[in-house]
Design an enzyme around this catalytic site. Structure first.
Site, PDB file in Angstrom:
ATOM      1  N   ASP A 137       0.826  -1.208   0.000  1.00  0.00           N
ATOM      2  CA  ASP A 137       0.000   0.000   0.000  1.00  0.00           C
ATOM      3  C   ASP A 137       0.860   1.258   0.000  1.00  0.00           C
ATOM      4  O   ASP A 137       0.554   2.239  -0.685  1.00  0.00           O
ATOM      5  CB  ASP A 137      -0.938   0.013   1.213  1.00  0.00           C
ATOM      6  N   LYS A 191     -13.415 -28.080 -16.239  1.00  0.00           N
ATOM      7  CA  LYS A 191     -14.257 -27.102 -16.925  1.00  0.00           C
ATOM      8  C   LYS A 191     -14.807 -26.180 -15.847  1.00  0.00           C
ATOM      9  O   LYS A 191     -15.550 -26.600 -14.961  1.00  0.00           O
ATOM     10  CB  LYS A 191     -15.384 -27.810 -17.672  1.00  0.00           C
ATOM     11  N   ARG A 238     -18.112 -13.205 -24.319  1.00  0.00           N
ATOM     12  CA  ARG A 238     -18.370 -14.078 -25.452  1.00  0.00           C
ATOM     13  C   ARG A 238     -19.487 -13.547 -26.346  1.00  0.00           C
ATOM     14  O   ARG A 238     -19.407 -13.620 -27.565  1.00  0.00           O
ATOM     15  CB  ARG A 238     -18.737 -15.468 -24.936  1.00  0.00           C
ATOM     16  N   GLU A 267     -11.524 -17.908 -18.328  1.00  0.00           N
ATOM     17  CA  GLU A 267     -12.856 -18.059 -17.734  1.00  0.00           C
ATOM     18  C   GLU A 267     -12.873 -17.180 -16.491  1.00  0.00           C
ATOM     19  O   GLU A 267     -11.971 -17.260 -15.654  1.00  0.00           O
ATOM     20  CB  GLU A 267     -13.063 -19.542 -17.383  1.00  0.00           C
ATOM     21  N   LYS A 321     -19.326 -33.852 -19.168  1.00  0.00           N
ATOM     22  CA  LYS A 321     -20.092 -33.127 -18.149  1.00  0.00           C
ATOM     23  C   LYS A 321     -20.434 -34.053 -16.984  1.00  0.00           C
ATOM     24  O   LYS A 321     -20.991 -35.129 -17.202  1.00  0.00           O
ATOM     25  CB  LYS A 321     -21.394 -32.585 -18.756  1.00  0.00           C
ATOM     26  N   CYS A 374     -58.502 -46.542  -3.190  1.00  0.00           N
ATOM     27  CA  CYS A 374     -57.127 -47.010  -2.993  1.00  0.00           C
ATOM     28  C   CYS A 374     -56.661 -47.765  -4.248  1.00  0.00           C
ATOM     29  O   CYS A 374     -57.355 -48.678  -4.715  1.00  0.00           O
ATOM     30  CB  CYS A 374     -57.056 -47.932  -1.785  1.00  0.00           C
TER      31      CYS A 374
HETATM   32  S1  IVH Z   1     -11.626 -24.934 -23.962  1.00  0.00           S
HETATM   33  C1  IVH Z   1     -14.574 -23.651 -27.257  1.00  0.00           C
HETATM   34  N1  IVH Z   1     -11.311 -25.242 -21.406  1.00  0.00           N
HETATM   35  O1  IVH Z   1     -16.672 -23.619 -21.576  1.00  0.00           O
HETATM   36  C2  IVH Z   1     -13.157 -23.350 -27.181  1.00  0.00           C
HETATM   37  N2  IVH Z   1     -13.244 -24.106 -22.130  1.00  0.00           N
HETATM   38  O2  IVH Z   1     -18.935 -24.654 -22.962  1.00  0.00           O
HETATM   39  C3  IVH Z   1     -12.396 -24.232 -26.283  1.00  0.00           C
HETATM   40  N3  IVH Z   1     -14.678 -23.361 -20.305  1.00  0.00           N
HETATM   41  O3  IVH Z   1     -16.671 -21.118 -24.002  1.00  0.00           O
HETATM   42  C4  IVH Z   1     -12.737 -24.028 -24.904  1.00  0.00           C
HETATM   43  N4  IVH Z   1     -13.456 -24.126 -18.665  1.00  0.00           N
HETATM   44  O4  IVH Z   1     -15.741 -20.514 -21.692  1.00  0.00           O
HETATM   45  C5  IVH Z   1     -12.093 -24.748 -22.369  1.00  0.00           C
HETATM   46  N5  IVH Z   1     -10.866 -25.605 -19.166  1.00  0.00           N
HETATM   47  C6  IVH Z   1     -11.641 -25.105 -20.116  1.00  0.00           C
HETATM   48  C7  IVH Z   1     -12.843 -24.440 -19.823  1.00  0.00           C
HETATM   49  C8  IVH Z   1     -13.604 -23.946 -20.869  1.00  0.00           C
HETATM   50  C9  IVH Z   1     -14.553 -23.487 -18.984  1.00  0.00           C
HETATM   51  C10 IVH Z   1     -15.807 -22.694 -20.994  1.00  0.00           C
HETATM   52  C11 IVH Z   1     -15.374 -21.789 -22.095  1.00  0.00           C
HETATM   53  C12 IVH Z   1     -16.195 -22.197 -23.293  1.00  0.00           C
HETATM   54  C13 IVH Z   1     -17.293 -22.963 -22.649  1.00  0.00           C
HETATM   55  C14 IVH Z   1     -17.916 -23.956 -23.587  1.00  0.00           C
END
Ligand code: IVH
Length: 737
Positions: free
Chosen positions: A79, A158, A179, A222, A377, A471
């Site tokens: 600071d 992800k 995006r 992200e 997923k 019933c």
């Molecule tokens: S790779 C599409 N890696 O998921 C281009 N995406 O559902 C390649 N996301 O738009 C993306 N974690 O914003 C990648 N480890 C990760 C990710 C990731 C989150 C998001 C990203 C993308 C979206 C698609």
């Protein structure tokens, strides 16, 4: 005084001396001025250099703090230097460096965001839900790659946030965009600059091995808000009477679209990068795309690129692995399923990407997603589906339970097509109609339930649900229980004759938390009922091995074993027997406190409602239910029948917690996560046997949280409240006491 010529001469020479002296003085003054200006110039250079150095130092400290998570100075030191930099910038506004930390918070709020075009589209990802779907993806990838190898896969978490495109020109962050629709997004540069882990300027290359930073670089990241921050933000909003954010992702989205960067700075967004593209070479303002040139200066694999990003000072997605095969990626996926519960931010799967960057061009994209990546997923615990029908079942108390029959949906790792609506009262309260879109939830080990109707999605052909009048099992006319003019429950009054009630009552009787009889599954009980061998729990104790032999699935040995297990259950504790009797609202916990107070079922039978109500944890409803149960003539018959087969209702419950040697008396534990050596229920039973109490949620009254692998929110809560957390080894030590 007479002035002679000589004098004149002297005078003149004196004069010229004076003139020349003056000139000397002037030149001296000039020299001095020059010298001074030189001095002041070097002084200025010194301050400017110091300013630059200070900015660099602050950025280094911020990098250590925000990216490396390894602070090297105290906040006060940071600071103090920050204030010096700020003061210098106020006196020298022309010096301000774009990477100065003061540039992270803009001055005036924006009136709107600019729409900007992405240099390359921000695509989404295709989803896979099992290994077979990943293998199909790999096969397609291999077919399209024409001999180019994947060079393994990068499997990475992800992150459940929002995509960001960050553009760096000659190492300086010039634009950050959301995006949007993938082709165009919103310019949120001012907001993104508040994210401390995103470098405003890429520092000069760390080592010789580090690839040079491309002139024009697009980094993909992200942006998200970790759980702890999210809770703090919502707590503050609650205090200010502002609407709450539904989840961290919504909070991050709302924040990113804030026009006032000061508010954004307060929310403390975080960002993790996962890839980058070399967009070209800048010559002046001219951009060249020269593939040959680019390929020589840019990493060849995604893994190397991520290492380069790390070396350039970026915060790269920390949960990732270079895998040599898809099987290895699958192992990573499985391993992360539990582990992700202890991550500080929300994740919804694992992205598997080919490692060879040259392959990306070769295989290309579909309309919406790249072919070189696939998102696995994890199945959510909550999902929307359509209600197709309602099935009305009869429970052991005769209450009608509506069961929702739905379009199958994957929830918490399994396909779900049935969910409980508990009772007709709750069903009507939820207002479900046929063909409605409903939100269903299934947490691990819990029966799926319909949470709510998505009324805004109600189709035009939705139909109200008609309540049954008879019933579904024995066709006896149902009795409606009405409270405040509303039906809260429908009951089949044929308690002794209704086959569905008999079946569920017997299933309950033999169940794990009741008499725990092995070898009497649903199908066997059904056969016993069909063959009229059993009509009440007491009948089970009259069964002979020969009678079982006539049933499907029984041989001599198994018939004897089952009869043995039935007889052995006569010795079970009165608490289990009381639970097995199936008094409405009396679960195993209530059965325990009732017998702790009254000692035996015989004594409980005689208890007055006032006495029952004084029992800790027993309210009017439970007290009334107990009195009503024992007052019923069929209860008298059942108890007499059970006595005749060997039950002793005068038996005192062996309550360890009453004895002086219960070592954990007064201790309250909560269990979470997966234990290796036993199930949570088993651990709970063992702790209870030592006098401890087990509850479901962590509070300030909890003695300790026992956490196996993958404990999530309970762990966070325990940490927040400062409740001790015991691992499995500590649990074993506790039990060994
Ligand atoms: S790779 C599409 N890696 O998921 C281009 N995406 O559902 C390649 N996301 O738009 C993306 N974690 O914003 C990648 N480890 C990760 C990710 C990731 C989150 C998001 C990203 C993308 C979206 C698609």
């Amino acid at each position: 005084m007479v002035v002679t010529l000589n004098d004149k001469k002297i005078y003149i020479s004196l004069l010229s001396f004076i003139v020349s002296f003056k000139q000397t003085l002037v030149s001296l003054e000039k020299d001095f001025e020059a010298a001074f200006s030189q001095i002041s110039l070097t002084v200025t250079f010194g301050v400017y250099d110091k300013y630059k150095e200070a900015v660099e130092q602050l950025n280094q400290w911020a990098y250590e703090y925000y990216v490396l998570d390894n602070p090297t100075v105290e906040d006060v030191q940071y600071d103090a230097l920050y204030q010096k930099v700020k003061a210098t910038e106020t006196t020298h506004p022309d010096w301000v460096l774009p990477e100065s930390p003061t540039q992270r918070v803009g001055d005036a709020p924006l009136s709107a965001f600019q729409t900007v075009e992405h240099p390359q589209p921000l695509l989404s990802l295709e989803n896979a839900f099992n290994l077979a779907e990943l293998q199909t993806w790999e096969n397609r990838l291999c077919k399209l790659s024409e001999g180019l190898e994947t060079l393994g896969y990068v499997a990475e978490m992800k992150l459940d946030g929002l995509a960001l495109s960050l553009i760096y020109e000659k190492g300086v962050l010039v634009r950050a965009a959301t995006r949007g629709n993938g082709k165009t997004g919103e310019d949120v540069t001012a907001n993104v600059k508040t994210i401390r882990s995103i470098p405003l300027k890429i520092p000069v290359n760390a080592t010789e091995q580090t690839p040079p930073v491309p002139d024009w670089l697009e980094v993909r990241a992200e942006v998200l808000i970790p759980f702890k921050r999210f809770e703090a933000i919502n707590a503050e909003r609650l205090a200010n009477n502002e609407p709450l954010f539904a989840n961290p992702r919504n909070a991050a989205a709302g924040t990113l679209r804030q026009l006032d960067a000061k508010i954004v700075a307060n929310r403390k967004l975080e960002a993790y990068c996962f890839s980058a593209t070399n967009l070209g070479v800048l010559e002046g303002t001219q951009l060249h795309f020269d593939d040959a040139e680019l390929s020589t200066v840019f990493p060849e694999t995604l893994w190397q690129l991520q290492l380069a990003l790390t070396a350039w000072g970026f915060n790269v997605n920390p949960v990732r692995k270079l895998c040599y095969s898809l099987d290895e990626a699958w192992a990573f996926i499985s391993q992360q399923e539990q582990a992700r519960e202890s991550l500080p931010f929300a994740t919804d799967g694992v992205v598997v990407k080919a490692n060879n960057l040259a392959l990306y061009k070769q295989v290309g994209n579909t309309a919406k997603a790249p072919r070189w990546a696939m998102a696995y997923k994890y199945s959510p615990e909550e999902a929307e589906t359509t209600l197709e029908a309602i099935e009305f079942n009869v429970g052991r108390t005769g209450a009608i339970t509506p069961v929702a029959i739905m379009q199958p949906v994957i929830l918490a790792g399994s396909t779900v097509s049935r969910a409980s609506l508990h009772n007709v009262g709750l069903m009507q309260e939820k207002g479900v109609q046929l063909r409605d879109v409903v939100l269903v939830r299934k947490a691990a080990e819990i029966i799926p339930e319909v949470m709510q109707v998505q009324v805004e999605k109600r189709p035009i052909d939705a139909e109200p649900i008609a309540l049954p009048t008879a019933c579904p099992s024995c066709e006896t006319e149902l009795v409606a229980k009405v409270e405040e003019d509303r039906i809260v429950n429908l009951i089949c009054p044929n308690a002794l004759g209704c086959p569905a009630q008999l079946q569920t009552r017997l299933e309950h009787w033999v169940g794990k938390k009741c008499l725990d009889i092995d070898g009497l599954g649903e199908a066997t009980l059904d056969q016993l009922l069909q063959a009229s061998l059993v009509r009440s729990p007491a009948d089970l104790y009259r069964l002979m091995p020969e009678q079982l032999l006539g049933l499907e699935g029984f041989a001599e040995k198994s018939a004897q074993k089952t009869v043995g297990a039935i007889q052995a259950s006569l010795q079970q504790s009165p608490i289990r027997v009381l639970h097995a009797l199936g008094i409405s609202s009396v679960g195993i916990e209530t059965a325990t406190v009732l017998l702790e107070t009254f000692g035996s079922i015989d004594r409980l039978k005689e208890a007055k409602i006032e006495a029952l109500q004084t029992v800790y944890g027993v309210g009017t409803i439970v007290a009334q239910a107990v009195v009503d149960y024992f007052a019923k003539p069929e209860t008298q018959v059942l108890l007499a029948d059970l006595t005749s087969v060997g039950f002793d209702f005068s038996k005192q419950a062996q309550l360890l917690s009453h004895s002086d040697n219960a070592p954990l008396l007064g201790n309250v534990y909560v269990l979470t996560g997966t234990l290796e050596d036993m199930t949570r229920d088993e651990a709970g039973e063992k702790l209870k046997a030592l006098g401890a109490k087990i509850t479901n949620s962590v509070s300030k009254n909890t003695t300790a949280l026992i956490a196996g692998e993958g404990g999530g929110s309970k762990l966070q809560k325990a940490e927040k409240l400062g409740i001790p957390v015991l691992d499995e080894t500590a649990l074993m030590n506790l039990l060994a006491q």
